[in-house]
Design an enzyme around this catalytic site. Structure first.
Site, PDB file in Angstrom:
ATOM      1  N   LYS A  22       6.280  34.913 -16.992  1.00 39.92           N
ATOM      2  CA  LYS A  22       6.169  33.792 -17.934  1.00 39.92           C
ATOM      3  C   LYS A  22       7.086  32.636 -17.531  1.00 39.92           C
ATOM      4  O   LYS A  22       6.664  31.487 -17.463  1.00 39.92           O
ATOM      5  CB  LYS A  22       6.546  34.270 -19.346  1.00 39.92           C
ATOM      6  CG  LYS A  22       6.797  33.138 -20.333  1.00 39.92           C
ATOM      7  CD  LYS A  22       7.159  33.637 -21.720  1.00 39.92           C
ATOM      8  CE  LYS A  22       8.609  33.890 -21.966  1.00 39.92           C
ATOM      9  NZ  LYS A  22       9.427  32.699 -22.241  1.00 39.92           N
ATOM     10  N   ASN A  23       8.354  32.953 -17.277  1.00 40.23           N
ATOM     11  CA  ASN A  23       9.308  31.875 -17.036  1.00 40.23           C
ATOM     12  C   ASN A  23       9.192  31.276 -15.634  1.00 40.23           C
ATOM     13  O   ASN A  23       9.926  30.349 -15.287  1.00 40.23           O
ATOM     14  CB  ASN A  23      10.739  32.348 -17.320  1.00 40.23           C
ATOM     15  CG  ASN A  23      10.939  32.566 -18.811  1.00 40.23           C
ATOM     16  OD1 ASN A  23      10.130  32.118 -19.622  1.00 40.23           O
ATOM     17  ND2 ASN A  23      12.006  33.268 -19.172  1.00 40.23           N
ATOM     18  N   CYS A 115      16.682  27.172 -32.365  1.00 39.38           N
ATOM     19  CA  CYS A 115      15.653  28.209 -32.456  1.00 39.38           C
ATOM     20  C   CYS A 115      16.304  29.513 -32.860  1.00 39.38           C
ATOM     21  O   CYS A 115      17.507  29.562 -33.116  1.00 39.38           O
ATOM     22  CB  CYS A 115      14.879  28.318 -31.161  1.00 39.38           C
ATOM     23  SG  CYS A 115      15.697  29.255 -29.910  1.00 39.38           S
ATOM     24  N   ARG A 120      20.565  25.666 -28.567  1.00 36.63           N
ATOM     25  CA  ARG A 120      19.807  25.304 -27.365  1.00 36.63           C
ATOM     26  C   ARG A 120      19.583  23.801 -27.199  1.00 36.63           C
ATOM     27  O   ARG A 120      18.442  23.328 -27.175  1.00 36.63           O
ATOM     28  CB  ARG A 120      18.471  26.065 -27.327  1.00 36.63           C
ATOM     29  CG  ARG A 120      18.679  27.562 -27.393  1.00 36.63           C
ATOM     30  CD  ARG A 120      17.400  28.325 -27.262  1.00 36.63           C
ATOM     31  NE  ARG A 120      16.862  28.354 -25.912  1.00 36.63           N
ATOM     32  CZ  ARG A 120      15.708  28.922 -25.591  1.00 36.63           C
ATOM     33  NH1 ARG A 120      14.978  29.484 -26.513  1.00 36.63           N
ATOM     34  NH2 ARG A 120      15.286  28.921 -24.352  1.00 36.63           N
TER      35      ARG A 120
END
Ligand code: EPU
Length: 417
Positions: A22-23, A115, A120
């Protein structure tokens, strides 16, 4: 909303293939904004985050075939904006900022809020882009970026930031002159992005080290097909699944070098491993030993494996101390693990886990992606039935996890709530 219903207690056995990361794919999709033509990505996992990123690029005017291989064409991109509604569901949307401003000299990207795992901020992305000559204003909750030109420069990143490094690396590929990123992230996903950019003709050296040098080019080449690296966090999660269920599994299509720290840590718990070129065989011990862990940027122990490792430690013989050093609020899984009978206390960024003899199934709620994974793992080991609700968190980043676990012998089903 779906939930997962797990009847715990079955040792996992067999072989399973790891999906694409995914990343890694998210920054590659963002990189498609740097130049036109058809970008073609293979080994793309089926994830909600990828569908969200497709929606984002489509809203900008990109043509997308969201299947395997994933094909993206940004020739007709004209709406240079990442709106709040999409950014709020997926922070990685901020990755469009660097490539957009590099190619179109203009971008408007919603400022992501806090989040579930921490505040973040994206101050380092902004500071780096400003150093490259981008004018940035924060207005109405948006980052509004404009530039006449981007000029290479020396950027020292105060903190190691993965998407910050990626955003700046993408922006610098089309800057005039040379950019040096110091204290850059060394994650394999950063290296994968650099490798793709190099296939496009970008001149990048040092990806995977703390100093990345990017010599800007006037334009990039026509894209050619590219295969995404395997997901080291999915791989690590499956290895823990073997450990926590007393099982023995082989994961295939992985890159063992990306898993070194996780494997070392799991060896400390008594698990044993055989390692091949692109596979890892993991075996659980009779008794899991406790082990302390501190999360760190790569090659340290990944924060994205902290929750899953904690699930394992809940059933270890002894006490383990788990310190989360990347995000300030990444212990949301603790109160849910306690509902299964875990003995965990938290003091700031440190969790002290006293191993218990058994966990007992209960209804629990997923709060973020990796927290969900830890609850599924705990459920696989717990006596009786565990119901994990809000599975959409899990679907953001795991490619059909329950199917993979079922194939290994787990009793896990998805049910509509
Ligand atoms: N930070 C700042 N300012 C910035 C950027 C980061 O203070 O401008 C801080 C963050 O608040 C955090 C630390 O620096 O405390 C590291 O954050 P980083 O920027 O590295 O995180 P990220 O790039 O937003 C990526 C992954 C995360 C993963 C982290 C750490 C992607 C799309 N996301 O996030 O993945 O946890 O790196 O490895 O690559 C996940 O997959 O579950 C996930 C959260």
């Amino acid at each position: 909303m779906d939930k997962l219903v797990i009847s715990g207690g079955r040792p996992l056995k067999g072989e399973i293939s790891v999906s694409g990361a995914k990343n890694a794919i998210l920054p590659l999709m963002a990189a498609s904004l740097l130049t036109g033509g058809w970008h073609q990505f293979e080994n793309v996992p089926q994830l909600r985050d990828i569908r969200t990123f497709c929606t984002l690029l489509e809203s900008m005017g990109a043509d997308i075939r969201c299947e395997e291989p994933l094909c993206i064409n940004t020739d007709n991109v004209s709406r240079l904006e990442a709106p709040y509604d999409l950014v709020k569901t997926m922070r990685a949307s901020v990755l469009v900022l660097g490539p957009m401003v590099a190619r179109f000299k203009k971008a408007r990207v919603s400022l992501p809020g806090g989040c579930a795992i921490g505040a973040r901020p994206i101050n380092l992305h902004i500071k780096g882009l400003e150093a490259l000559g981008v004018n940035i204003e924060l207005r109405h909750g948006y980052v509004e970026a404009k530039a006449k030109r981007l000029t290479g420069t020396h950027i020292y990143l105060d903190l190691v930031t993965v998407t910050g490094t990626e955003n700046l690396m993408m922006a610098a590929t089309l800057a005039e002159g040379t950019t040096v990123l110091e204290n850059a992230a060394k994650e394999p996903e950063v290296v994968d992005l650099a490798n793709y950019l190099k296939t496009l003709g970008a001149k990048i050296k040092g990806a995977g080290t703390p100093i990345i040098t990017i010599e800007g080019v006037k334009e990039l080449n026509t894209p050619s097909p590219y295969r995404v690296i395997p997901d080291r966090i999915e791989a690590g999660t499956l290895l823990v699944a073997a450990g926590i269920t007393g099982g023995e599994i082989t994961i295939t299509n992985c890159i063992p070098a990306h898993l070194e720290t996780v494997i070392h840590k799991l060896q400390e718990t008594g698990m044993t491993f055989e390692i091949g070129e692109n596979w890892v065989k993991a075996k659980s011990p009779e008794i899991i030993s406790s082990a302390d862990v501190k999360t760190l940027p790569f090659p340290g122990f990944p924060t994205d494996m902290q929750a899953q490792f904690m699930a394992l430690m809940c059933l270890a013989d002894g006490v383990s101390v788990i310190t989360e050093q990347i995000f300030e609020n990444r212990f949301m899984h603790v109160s849910e693990l306690r509902r299964l009978g875990a003995d965990i206390s938290i003091d700031g960024r440190t969790a002290v886990v006293k191993g218990v003899k058994e966990l007992l199934g209960a209804k629990v709620m997923a709060t973020d992606l990796r927290a969900s994974a830890s609850l599924v793992l705990a459920g696989l080991a717990a006596k009786g039935t565990t119901e994990v609700s809000r599975v959409y968190h899990l679907d953001r980043g795991y490619d059909r996890l329950e199917k993979k676990l079922s194939a290994l012998g787990a009793n896990i089903v998805r049910v509509k709530e």
